[in-house]
Design a protein around this motif. Structure first.
Motif, PDB file in Angstrom:
ATOM      1  N   GLN A  17      -7.935 -16.103  20.264  1.00 29.69           N
ATOM      2  CA  GLN A  17      -6.690 -16.330  20.996  1.00 29.69           C
ATOM      3  C   GLN A  17      -6.964 -16.690  22.456  1.00 29.69           C
ATOM      4  O   GLN A  17      -6.343 -17.610  23.013  1.00 29.69           O
ATOM      5  CB  GLN A  17      -5.803 -15.085  20.917  1.00 29.69           C
ATOM      6  CG  GLN A  17      -5.275 -14.798  19.516  1.00 29.69           C
ATOM      7  CD  GLN A  17      -4.475 -13.515  19.457  1.00 29.69           C
ATOM      8  OE1 GLN A  17      -4.307 -12.829  20.474  1.00 29.69           O
ATOM      9  NE2 GLN A  17      -3.977 -13.170  18.285  1.00 29.69           N
ATOM     10  N   GLN A  18      -7.904 -15.952  23.051  1.00 29.72           N
ATOM     11  CA  GLN A  18      -8.240 -16.257  24.439  1.00 29.72           C
ATOM     12  C   GLN A  18      -8.848 -17.648  24.561  1.00 29.72           C
ATOM     13  O   GLN A  18      -8.530 -18.394  25.493  1.00 29.72           O
ATOM     14  CB  GLN A  18      -9.205 -15.203  24.973  1.00 29.72           C
ATOM     15  CG  GLN A  18      -8.596 -13.802  25.085  1.00 29.72           C
ATOM     16  CD  GLN A  18      -9.615 -12.770  25.522  1.00 29.72           C
ATOM     17  OE1 GLN A  18     -10.814 -13.050  25.593  1.00 29.72           O
ATOM     18  NE2 GLN A  18      -9.155 -11.568  25.831  1.00 29.72           N
ATOM     19  N   ALA A  36      -7.300 -20.762  26.526  1.00 26.95           N
ATOM     20  CA  ALA A  36      -8.049 -21.482  27.557  1.00 26.95           C
ATOM     21  C   ALA A  36      -8.111 -22.973  27.255  1.00 26.95           C
ATOM     22  O   ALA A  36      -7.932 -23.821  28.153  1.00 26.95           O
ATOM     23  CB  ALA A  36      -9.457 -20.898  27.671  1.00 26.95           C
TER      24      ALA A  36
END
Length: 248
Positions: free
Chosen positions: A122-123, A127
């Protein structure tokens, strides 16, 4: 009393046997008594230690009969088999319990790893989406700078979205876009009885169509927020500093 014969020149010897009836007290004579009379008292000999009693010999175990020996052997074999079986059962239970414990621990580790992996994905996706949005912002600004006529397609699409029953239609655009649209003269305003209005509050590249029944917001900021929302992002068009020479 009895007198014995003496030789000439010797003292007469006298001897007599004393009957037991005439004896009142007497004690046994020993050689120590004579030594005591000559050189002084002699300490008495210590009494002899009593001899230790011999240890009793263990009684021999009674001999078992063949039937008893067979029964004892059978009982020992049965006990060995029962113990071996119980040991195998205990070992199997321990193996199952240990396997279940290891499986639970591995499952917890796998779940934690999966959760961390999903969070990392998810990160990473966020990004990447943020980077993609920044790139798209730069591309749009470059397109608006090099191809200002794109506002014509935006205004025409906004007019098409408005119902045909709308009245008092106004298309508000940036003053520079207003001059460009008037010069090109390809925007269909007559069929909708619309009027083109220059508005410095409208960012170049966008437009706002107003009418008596509603408003169509085709401003660059509004369309940018909608594009970010489709990517699961949020932000404003003015979040990044505009490039040098950017008309926006």
């Amino acid at each position: 009393m009895t007198a014995s014969s003496n030789k000439p020149g010797q003292r007469p010897l006298y001897s007599r046997f004393i009957p037991r009836e005439e004896l009142h007290s007497f004690s046994a004579w020993s050689l120590g008594s004579l030594a005591e009379g000559e050189g002084g008292p002699v300490p008495p000999e210590p009494p002899a230690a009593p001899a230790a009693a011999p240890a009793p010999e263990p009684e021999p175990e009674p001999a078992l009969s063949e039937a008893h020996q067979a029964a004892l052997h059978e009982a020992r074999q049965a006990g060995y088999k029962d113990g071996y079986r119980d040991g195998l059962v205990a070992l199997e239970n321990f193996k199952q319990s240990y396997a279940a414990q290891i499986t639970a621990q591995v499952g917890q580790i796998a779940q934690a790893f999966q959760a961390q992996l999903e969070l990392l994905e998810q990160q990473l996706a966020g990004a990447l989406a943020a980077v993609a949005c920044d790139i798209a912002r730069q591309v749009v600004r470059t397109e608006l700078q090099t191809r200002p006529a794109l506002v014509e397609a935006v205004a025409q699409e906004a007019l098409s979205t408005l119902l045909h029953s709308a009245r008092h239609v106004q298309v508000r655009v940036h003053p520079e876009d207003h001059a460009l649209l008037v010069e090109r003269g390809q925007l269909d305003l007559e069929s909708r009885n619309a009027r083109l209005v220059a508005d410095a509050s409208v960012t170049r590249g966008g437009c706002i169509v107003e009418s008596d029944i509603g408003t169509v917001d085709a401003a660059i900021e509004t369309r940018w927020r909608q594009a970010l929302a489709a990517l699961g992002q949020s932000g404003d068009w003015s979040d990044a500093a505009p490039d040098a020479g950017d008309p926006a």
